[in-house]
Design a protein around this motif. Structure first.
Motif, PDB file in Angstrom:
ATOM      1  N   LEU A  37     -22.125 -11.694  37.138  1.00  0.00           N
ATOM      2  CA  LEU A  37     -21.134 -12.485  36.412  1.00  0.00           C
ATOM      3  C   LEU A  37     -21.505 -13.965  36.387  1.00  0.00           C
ATOM      4  CD1 LEU A  37     -18.497 -12.425  34.878  1.00  0.00           C
ATOM      5  CD2 LEU A  37     -17.305 -12.707  37.039  1.00  0.00           C
ATOM      6  N   LEU A  38     -22.151 -14.452  37.441  1.00  0.00           N
ATOM      7  CA  LEU A  38     -22.544 -15.857  37.483  1.00  0.00           C
ATOM      8  C   LEU A  38     -23.531 -16.219  36.382  1.00  0.00           C
ATOM      9  CD1 LEU A  38     -22.957 -16.453  41.319  1.00  0.00           C
ATOM     10  CD2 LEU A  38     -21.095 -17.185  39.848  1.00  0.00           C
ATOM     11  N   PHE A  39     -24.303 -15.239  35.914  1.00  0.00           N
ATOM     12  CA  PHE A  39     -25.293 -15.520  34.877  1.00  0.00           C
ATOM     13  C   PHE A  39     -24.641 -15.699  33.511  1.00  0.00           C
ATOM     14  CE2 PHE A  39     -27.786 -13.128  38.082  1.00  0.00           C
ATOM     15  CZ  PHE A  39     -28.593 -14.183  38.467  1.00  0.00           C
ATOM     16  N   PHE A  40     -23.364 -15.349  33.377  1.00  0.00           N
ATOM     17  CA  PHE A  40     -22.664 -15.512  32.105  1.00  0.00           C
ATOM     18  C   PHE A  40     -21.840 -16.795  32.059  1.00  0.00           C
ATOM     19  CE2 PHE A  40     -23.239 -10.896  32.436  1.00  0.00           C
ATOM     20  CZ  PHE A  40     -24.003 -10.718  31.292  1.00  0.00           C
ATOM     21  N   ILE A  41     -21.721 -17.496  33.169  1.00  0.00           N
ATOM     22  CA  ILE A  41     -20.931 -18.720  33.200  1.00  0.00           C
ATOM     23  C   ILE A  41     -21.626 -19.879  32.475  1.00  0.00           C
ATOM     24  CG2 ILE A  41     -19.986 -20.499  34.728  1.00  0.00           C
ATOM     25  CD1 ILE A  41     -19.235 -18.228  36.645  1.00  0.00           C
ATOM     26  N   PRO A  42     -22.934 -20.125  32.653  1.00  0.00           N
ATOM     27  CA  PRO A  42     -23.565 -21.267  31.970  1.00  0.00           C
ATOM     28  C   PRO A  42     -23.381 -21.277  30.449  1.00  0.00           C
ATOM     29  CG  PRO A  42     -25.001 -20.488  33.694  1.00  0.00           C
ATOM     30  CD  PRO A  42     -23.867 -19.500  33.598  1.00  0.00           C
ATOM     31  N   PRO A  43     -23.485 -20.154  29.738  1.00  0.00           N
ATOM     32  CA  PRO A  43     -23.245 -20.243  28.289  1.00  0.00           C
ATOM     33  C   PRO A  43     -21.830 -20.690  27.944  1.00  0.00           C
ATOM     34  CG  PRO A  43     -24.364 -18.190  28.811  1.00  0.00           C
ATOM     35  CD  PRO A  43     -23.978 -18.831  30.109  1.00  0.00           C
ATOM     36  N   VAL A  44     -20.862 -20.276  28.742  1.00  0.00           N
ATOM     37  CA  VAL A  44     -19.477 -20.687  28.473  1.00  0.00           C
ATOM     38  C   VAL A  44     -19.319 -22.182  28.727  1.00  0.00           C
ATOM     39  CG1 VAL A  44     -17.081 -20.391  29.201  1.00  0.00           C
ATOM     40  CG2 VAL A  44     -18.563 -18.394  28.958  1.00  0.00           C
ATOM     41  N   LEU A  59     -16.386 -15.660  21.890  1.00  0.00           N
ATOM     42  CA  LEU A  59     -16.882 -15.796  23.263  1.00  0.00           C
ATOM     43  C   LEU A  59     -16.219 -14.793  24.209  1.00  0.00           C
ATOM     44  CD1 LEU A  59     -17.083 -19.666  23.718  1.00  0.00           C
ATOM     45  CD2 LEU A  59     -18.971 -18.056  23.804  1.00  0.00           C
ATOM     46  N   VAL A  60     -14.921 -14.682  24.108  1.00  0.00           N
ATOM     47  CA  VAL A  60     -14.198 -13.778  25.005  1.00  0.00           C
ATOM     48  C   VAL A  60     -14.577 -12.327  24.725  1.00  0.00           C
ATOM     49  CG1 VAL A  60     -11.903 -12.901  25.591  1.00  0.00           C
ATOM     50  CG2 VAL A  60     -12.291 -15.357  25.439  1.00  0.00           C
ATOM     51  N   LEU A  61     -14.539 -11.930  23.460  1.00  0.00           N
ATOM     52  CA  LEU A  61     -14.888 -10.545  23.121  1.00  0.00           C
ATOM     53  C   LEU A  61     -16.345 -10.233  23.439  1.00  0.00           C
ATOM     54  CD1 LEU A  61     -12.933  -9.973  19.782  1.00  0.00           C
ATOM     55  CD2 LEU A  61     -12.418  -9.065  22.055  1.00  0.00           C
ATOM     56  N   GLY A  62     -17.222 -11.194  23.167  1.00  0.00           N
ATOM     57  CA  GLY A  62     -18.636 -10.992  23.485  1.00  0.00           C
ATOM     58  C   GLY A  62     -18.857 -10.822  24.979  1.00  0.00           C
ATOM     59  N   SER A  63     -18.204 -11.667  25.777  1.00  0.00           N
ATOM     60  CA  SER A  63     -18.336 -11.559  27.234  1.00  0.00           C
ATOM     61  C   SER A  63     -17.767 -10.241  27.743  1.00  0.00           C
ATOM     62  CB  SER A  63     -17.625 -12.723  27.921  1.00  0.00           C
ATOM     63  OG  SER A  63     -18.236 -13.940  27.584  1.00  0.00           O
ATOM     64  N   LEU A  83     -18.572  -4.927  29.967  1.00  0.00           N
ATOM     65  CA  LEU A  83     -18.263  -3.496  29.911  1.00  0.00           C
ATOM     66  C   LEU A  83     -19.517  -2.650  29.757  1.00  0.00           C
ATOM     67  CD1 LEU A  83     -15.017  -3.424  27.735  1.00  0.00           C
ATOM     68  CD2 LEU A  83     -15.230  -2.900  30.167  1.00  0.00           C
ATOM     69  N   ILE A  84     -20.386  -3.056  28.849  1.00  0.00           N
ATOM     70  CA  ILE A  84     -21.619  -2.290  28.635  1.00  0.00           C
ATOM     71  C   ILE A  84     -22.491  -2.321  29.886  1.00  0.00           C
ATOM     72  CG2 ILE A  84     -23.774  -2.240  27.319  1.00  0.00           C
ATOM     73  CD1 ILE A  84     -22.073  -3.127  24.877  1.00  0.00           C
ATOM     74  N   ILE A  96     -24.719   0.451  34.530  1.00  0.00           N
ATOM     75  CA  ILE A  96     -24.902   0.497  35.984  1.00  0.00           C
ATOM     76  C   ILE A  96     -24.274   1.758  36.563  1.00  0.00           C
ATOM     77  CG2 ILE A  96     -24.217  -0.628  38.147  1.00  0.00           C
ATOM     78  CD1 ILE A  96     -24.598  -3.294  36.682  1.00  0.00           C
ATOM     79  N   ASP A  97     -23.094   2.128  36.077  1.00  0.00           N
ATOM     80  CA  ASP A  97     -22.441   3.346  36.540  1.00  0.00           C
ATOM     81  C   ASP A  97     -23.303   4.566  36.235  1.00  0.00           C
ATOM     82  OD1 ASP A  97     -20.146   4.743  37.696  1.00  0.00           O
ATOM     83  OD2 ASP A  97     -19.842   5.498  35.648  1.00  0.00           O
TER      84      ASP A  97
END
Length: 146
Positions: free
Chosen positions: A75-82, A103-107, A112-113, A118-119
């Motif tokens: 999750l930390l890797f998605f914070i810099p773009p925001v 941004l919200v829907l993309g994140s 989710l994907i 991972i699951d």
């Protein structure tokens, strides 16, 4: 062994494995640049890692701890773009709602994907390990029977 020694050992192991994965990513970037490949270096790196693991040239234990840490902190890797997107306030004034929604829907879609993938990988590993242990138990019982 003391707990602090084990913690230090775990930290060093994690750092070395993350470093190895970063080296693989840099190598993939270099390869994409040299060969002018039309695919992202992350895909090349992933294919390279898969190939190394599949051919058993790189044992799983050499990257397992580092990969687990990276996945845990994904999750930390998605914070810099925001945060970077906040730099462009004039765009938000003009297209604020649509950009924010994107941004919200993309994140959410990425998270989710990633979670589903991972699951699926964990379930696959669980089934594979269960089959290995069942095969080992069957082999062991046939040896004992003879």
């Amino acid at each position: 062994m003391s707990d602090s020694f084990l913690s230090l050992k775990r930290l060093l192991q994690t750092l070395l494995q993350v470093g190895l994965l970063c080296l693989l990513a840099l190598s993939a970037q270099w390869l994409v640049n040299i060969l002018s490949l039309p695919i992202p270096s992350s895909v090349v790196g992933l294919l390279g890692l898969f190939g190394l693991l599949a051919l058993n040239w790189l044992p799983e234990r050499f990257v397992a701890v580092g990969a687990t840490w990276l996945l845990g902190e994904l999750l930390l890797f998605f914070i810099p773009p925001v945060v970077a997107s906040l730099h462009y306030a004039p765009l938000f004034e003009q297209y604020g709602v649509s950009l924010l929604l994107t941004l919200v829907l993309g994140s959410i879609c990425v998270l989710l994907i990633t979670g589903v993938v991972i699951d699926c990988v964990f379930r696959f590993e669980h089934r594979r390990n269960r089959r290995k242990s069942e095969l080992a138990a069957t082999t062991q019982s046939t040896r004992v029977g003879h």
